[in-house]
Design an enzyme around this catalytic site. Structure first.
Site, PDB file in Angstrom:
ATOM      1  N   ASP A 100       0.812  -1.221   0.000  1.00  0.00           N
ATOM      2  CA  ASP A 100       0.000   0.000   0.000  1.00  0.00           C
ATOM      3  C   ASP A 100       0.844   1.270   0.000  1.00  0.00           C
ATOM      4  O   ASP A 100       0.481   2.274  -0.617  1.00  0.00           O
ATOM      5  CB  ASP A 100      -0.961  -0.003   1.193  1.00  0.00           C
ATOM      6  CG  ASP A 100      -2.148  -0.929   0.937  1.00  0.00           C
ATOM      7  OD1 ASP A 100      -2.080  -1.715  -0.034  1.00  0.00           O
ATOM      8  OD2 ASP A 100      -3.131  -0.863   1.697  1.00  0.00           O
ATOM      9  N   ASN A 121      -4.859  -2.120  -4.210  1.00  0.00           N
ATOM     10  CA  ASN A 121      -6.051  -2.274  -3.362  1.00  0.00           C
ATOM     11  C   ASN A 121      -5.915  -1.382  -2.136  1.00  0.00           C
ATOM     12  O   ASN A 121      -6.385  -1.723  -1.056  1.00  0.00           O
ATOM     13  CB  ASN A 121      -6.206  -3.741  -2.947  1.00  0.00           C
ATOM     14  CG  ASN A 121      -7.617  -4.041  -2.453  1.00  0.00           C
ATOM     15  OD1 ASN A 121      -8.515  -3.193  -2.539  1.00  0.00           O
ATOM     16  ND2 ASN A 121      -7.821  -5.226  -1.914  1.00  0.00           N
ATOM     17  N   HIS A 181      -4.925  -9.265   3.804  1.00  0.00           N
ATOM     18  CA  HIS A 181      -3.815  -9.441   4.744  1.00  0.00           C
ATOM     19  C   HIS A 181      -4.284  -9.772   6.154  1.00  0.00           C
ATOM     20  O   HIS A 181      -3.704 -10.594   6.856  1.00  0.00           O
ATOM     21  CB  HIS A 181      -2.952  -8.182   4.748  1.00  0.00           C
ATOM     22  CG  HIS A 181      -3.710  -6.902   5.015  1.00  0.00           C
ATOM     23  ND1 HIS A 181      -3.213  -5.881   5.759  1.00  0.00           N
ATOM     24  CD2 HIS A 181      -4.950  -6.486   4.622  1.00  0.00           C
ATOM     25  CE1 HIS A 181      -4.092  -4.892   5.807  1.00  0.00           C
ATOM     26  NE2 HIS A 181      -5.140  -5.238   5.125  1.00  0.00           N
ATOM     27  N   ARG A 182      -5.359  -9.116   6.575  1.00  0.00           N
ATOM     28  CA  ARG A 182      -5.778  -9.315   7.976  1.00  0.00           C
ATOM     29  C   ARG A 182      -6.385 -10.695   8.198  1.00  0.00           C
ATOM     30  O   ARG A 182      -6.274 -11.268   9.279  1.00  0.00           O
ATOM     31  CB  ARG A 182      -6.746  -8.215   8.416  1.00  0.00           C
ATOM     32  CG  ARG A 182      -6.133  -6.851   8.322  1.00  0.00           C
ATOM     33  CD  ARG A 182      -6.698  -5.831   9.266  1.00  0.00           C
ATOM     34  NE  ARG A 182      -6.049  -4.554   8.994  1.00  0.00           N
ATOM     35  CZ  ARG A 182      -4.808  -4.242   9.364  1.00  0.00           C
ATOM     36  NH1 ARG A 182      -4.094  -5.097  10.065  1.00  0.00           N
ATOM     37  NH2 ARG A 182      -4.282  -3.083   9.043  1.00  0.00           N
TER      38      ARG A 182
END
Ligand code: ATP
Ligand SMILES: Nc1ccn([C@H]2C[C@H](O)[C@@H](COP(=O)(O)O)O2)c(=O)n1
Length: 665
Positions: free
Chosen positions: A52, A94, A398-399
């Site tokens: 990001d 994203n 990712h989480r």
């Protein structure tokens, strides 16, 4: 980072030690944009290096901003709101923290811009922000579906008189985006009015806090009205430090709460973020404490230990910690009843529909889950038998990947697979490495694949590819005998049994260490030197000495580390790892092996003949097979693979299929 298709986590038992976490994503991307738009040069320390932030940096460079990177320090020469490149196409992956604020900032300055992202980004709503910007006179068109990126931004005809209304109940990023962009055009007071209840307020607090650091004091009024004062100007603060990410800390806070420490160690210490953090997700601490965690904290650290066990089930409004709350959903697996997480509607429009994703994956593990439009209710498996091994789909989120790793501590010791583990790159590329640095398994549960066989059968090639595909460590045990032979020869010690003690004494002093595919002897990279045919023959000689073999046993067994090991040699399956879950005995005809070795040597520019190579390898096989200790032979439970007629890819796939057939997924 693990770039494998999946990562299998063996049952984890203990966790203890210190972790330093990467910088906060929310702070990093806000600071990058503010620094780029402000007057002056900003040096940003401890910036997060992730997908990001990378898309944000690329975007800023594309817009003409000077960005100088040196490790986690980045120097930005601000553009003072004037863009040298008045037209650009920006791909923002994203990253919501890039898409929303850049949309607002670029919409209020003059230019022609196109902003796009990955397919999921084109499903994440931005209509409320676009509506707010259109009230201001910004020219924005949808290039795909109305209400979603990609977007085309044109030259605005700004009208700053009336208050700008923006919805606050879908994503707080819309308000953040306006707050960061409007100082660029604040020739008069600009008022933003929030419509609906503002969610995720702590993120707005981060925004206001950082704007203040950049010289803009926004006046908030009851979280409903925000005034950007006339004449506001973004000015660089000079140096700015990014705190460690509080959402990333949630996994390690949870880890401290659910794990016990191994002997002599004491809980988990998280470095880089403390209880006084400006990030809203730091309040995850309170939720973890309510579930039973014992937490001490200082200005820049947290120390977490298990308190209540099982954890206490909670019923919590998670509006203030939307990201970290996902970690609570996995902690709920270890609670004494049903945990309810409320007011989490924003989960539905994140990287994936997180309520649906969490419900699906928690159920795979055996939990009972009820989901609603804005809540999730998790009841752990009723008994040990209720736990199921699970392959966790991660939805490019990712989480999901990070929080489900905590399920590896399940009391039933069922296995866990995390699919597409590299999705953690969005915010925490080294997440699994960091987890493995503090977590431990019973050695017996760390998987080992043994690949034994005669010389030039392709063991090393096969084992290295397997290790790469599974994300496992790789042991080239032959290299240890090769180094021993090399060192003894250099020391002038003849390689015969009479000198066994001297060779072992020398071996015990050798500073051998491995770095990826490189092998070092002290400061010397011996990776190539030990690959000669002579070194192979010398290795074969010293490997026949029982005391040399004994001296190398512990060193080889120490390679068995999380998440697993692929070991290649002659006695991996028979002596070093006799309990390995998969043993492969790899062979090929002598003619075939001699040909392969010839090609290998010729490709390195080393002259050789087929006949002499074949004679050498047969002599080596004979010595290796006939010695008294740990001779070359298949383990009783080894699977035989003759790869004379197989390509490397086919051999690898065959062994991977064998391995998969042993997994419970
Ligand atoms: N299935 C295969 N088909 C064709 N060539 C192969 C195959 N497997 C390996 N090779 C090639 O054979 C050569 C020898 O392979 P490798 O070095 O992996 O063997 P090894 O068994 O580890 O040998 P050593 O025990 O001497 O270290 C390499 O050049 C490798 O690329
Ligand atoms: N586990 C092992 C590995 C190797 N050796 C000996 C015998 C080999 O001829 C020599 C070199 O091995 P290579 O690098 O070719 O795999 O080392 C052994 O005895 N046991």
């Amino acid at each position: 980072m693990f770039s494998t298709v999946f990562l299998d986590l063996p049952p984890l038992v203990h966790a203890a030690g210190a972790v330093t976490l990467p910088g906060s994503k929310s702070i990093s991307n806000r600071v990058l944009l503010l620094a780029a738009m402000s007057e002056g040069t900003t040096t940003i320390h401890d910036l997060l290096d992730s997908d990001d932030t990378r898309v944000m940096l690329i975007a800023l460079r594309t817009l003409g901003c000077l960005v100088e990177e040196s490790g986690t320090t980045v120097r930005i020469t601000g553009l003072a709101g004037k863009l040298p490149n008045g037209s650009a196409k920006l791909f923002l992956g994203n990253a919501g923290t890039a898409m929303r604020p850049l949309t607002a900032a670029l919409a209020v300055v003059a230019g022609d811009f196109e902003l796009s992202g990955v397919p999921r980004m084109h499903e994440r709503p931005i209509g409320d922000l676009v509506d707010a910007l259109r009230q201001l006179g910004c020219a924005i068109d949808y290039l795909g579906n109305d209400g979603f990126p990609p977007l085309k931004l044109g030259k605005p005809a700004l009208k700053l008189d009336a208050p700008i209304k923006v919805r606050g109940d879908v994503s707080s990023q819309f308000l953040t985006a306006l707050l960061m962009a409007l100082p660029l055009v604040a020739t008069k007071d600009i008022v933003i009015e929030v419509v609906g209840e503002l969610i995720s307020r702590p993120y707005i607090e981060i925004t206001l806090n950082l704007l203040a650091r950049f010289g803009v004091q926004v006046q908030p009024d009851e979280w409903q009205r925000f005034t950007i004062p006339a004449g506001a100007k973004l000015r660089s603060p000079g140096d700015i430090h990014v705190e460690a990410d509080a959402s990333s800390a949630s996994y390690f806070i949870a880890l401290g709460a659910i794990s016990t420490a191994a002997d002599g160690q004491n809980g988990i210490k998280v470095q880089g973020v403390g209880a006084d953090s400006i990030q809203g997700d730091i309040r995850f601490m309170e939720a973890a404490q309510a579930m039973g965690a014992k937490i001490d904290s200082g200005p820049n650290w947290l120390h977490i230990q298990r308190g209540a066990w099982p954890l206490k089930a909670i019923d919590l409004d998670c509006n203030h910690i939307p990201d970290a709350a996902m970690t609570l959903a996995v902690m709920a697996l270890y609670a004494d009843g049903t945990t309810t997480l409320r007011n989490i509607a924003s989960w539905r429009v994140k990287e994936t529909d997180r309520i649906a994703a969490m419900a699906t994956e928690l159920r795979k593990l055996g939990a009972s889950v009820v989901e609603g439009a804005d809540f999730i209710q998790v009841t752990p498996p009723a008994s040990l038998q209720g736990w199921k091994p699970a392959s966790i789909h991660t939805y490019d989120d990712h989480r999901v990947a990070m929080c489900f790793s905590l399920a590896a501590f399940n009391p039933a010791r069922v296995q866990l697979r995390i699919e597409d583990p590299k999705c953690v790159a969005k915010t925490f590329p080294d997440y699994f490495e960091t987890l493995f640095s503090v977590a431990s398994s019973a050695t017996s549960s760390i998987p080992v694949i043994c690949v034994d066989g005669p010389t030039a059968s392709g063991k090393g090639t096969l084992a290295a590819v397997l290790a790469e595909k599974l994300g496992y460590h790789f042991l080239d045990s032959g290299s240890l005998y090769r180094i021993t032979g090399l060192a003894a020869t250099r020391a002038g010690i003849p390689l015969d049994i009479a000198n066994e003690a001297a060779i072992v004494a020398l071996l015990n002093t050798l500073p051998i260490h491995f770095e990826g595919s490189h092998i070092w002897l002290g400061n010397e990279d011996v990776s190539e030197l030990i690959r000669t045919e002579e070194a192979g023959m010398n290795a074969s000689k010293v490997s026949a000495f029982p005391a040399v073999r004994s001296a190398l046993i512990d060193l080889q067994r120490n390679f068995r580390q999380l998440p697993g090991l692929v070991a290649d040699g002659r006695d991996m399956g028979t002596v070093i790892f006799p309990e390995a879950a998969l043993k492969v005995y790899l062979t090929a005809s002598a003619a075939c092996r001699a040909e392969r070795r010839l090609k290998q040597l010729i490709s390195k520019g080393i002259p050789a003949t087929l006949d002499s190579l074949r004679a050498d390898l047969e002599a080596r096989d004979a010595r290796d097979s006939s010695r008294t200790v740990a001779p070359l032979k298949p383990a009783q439970d080894a699977l035989l693979l003759d790869n004379s007629e197989l390509t490397v890819d086919t051999s690898v796939q065959t062994v991977l299929d064998w391995w998969q057939s042993k997994q419970p997924f």
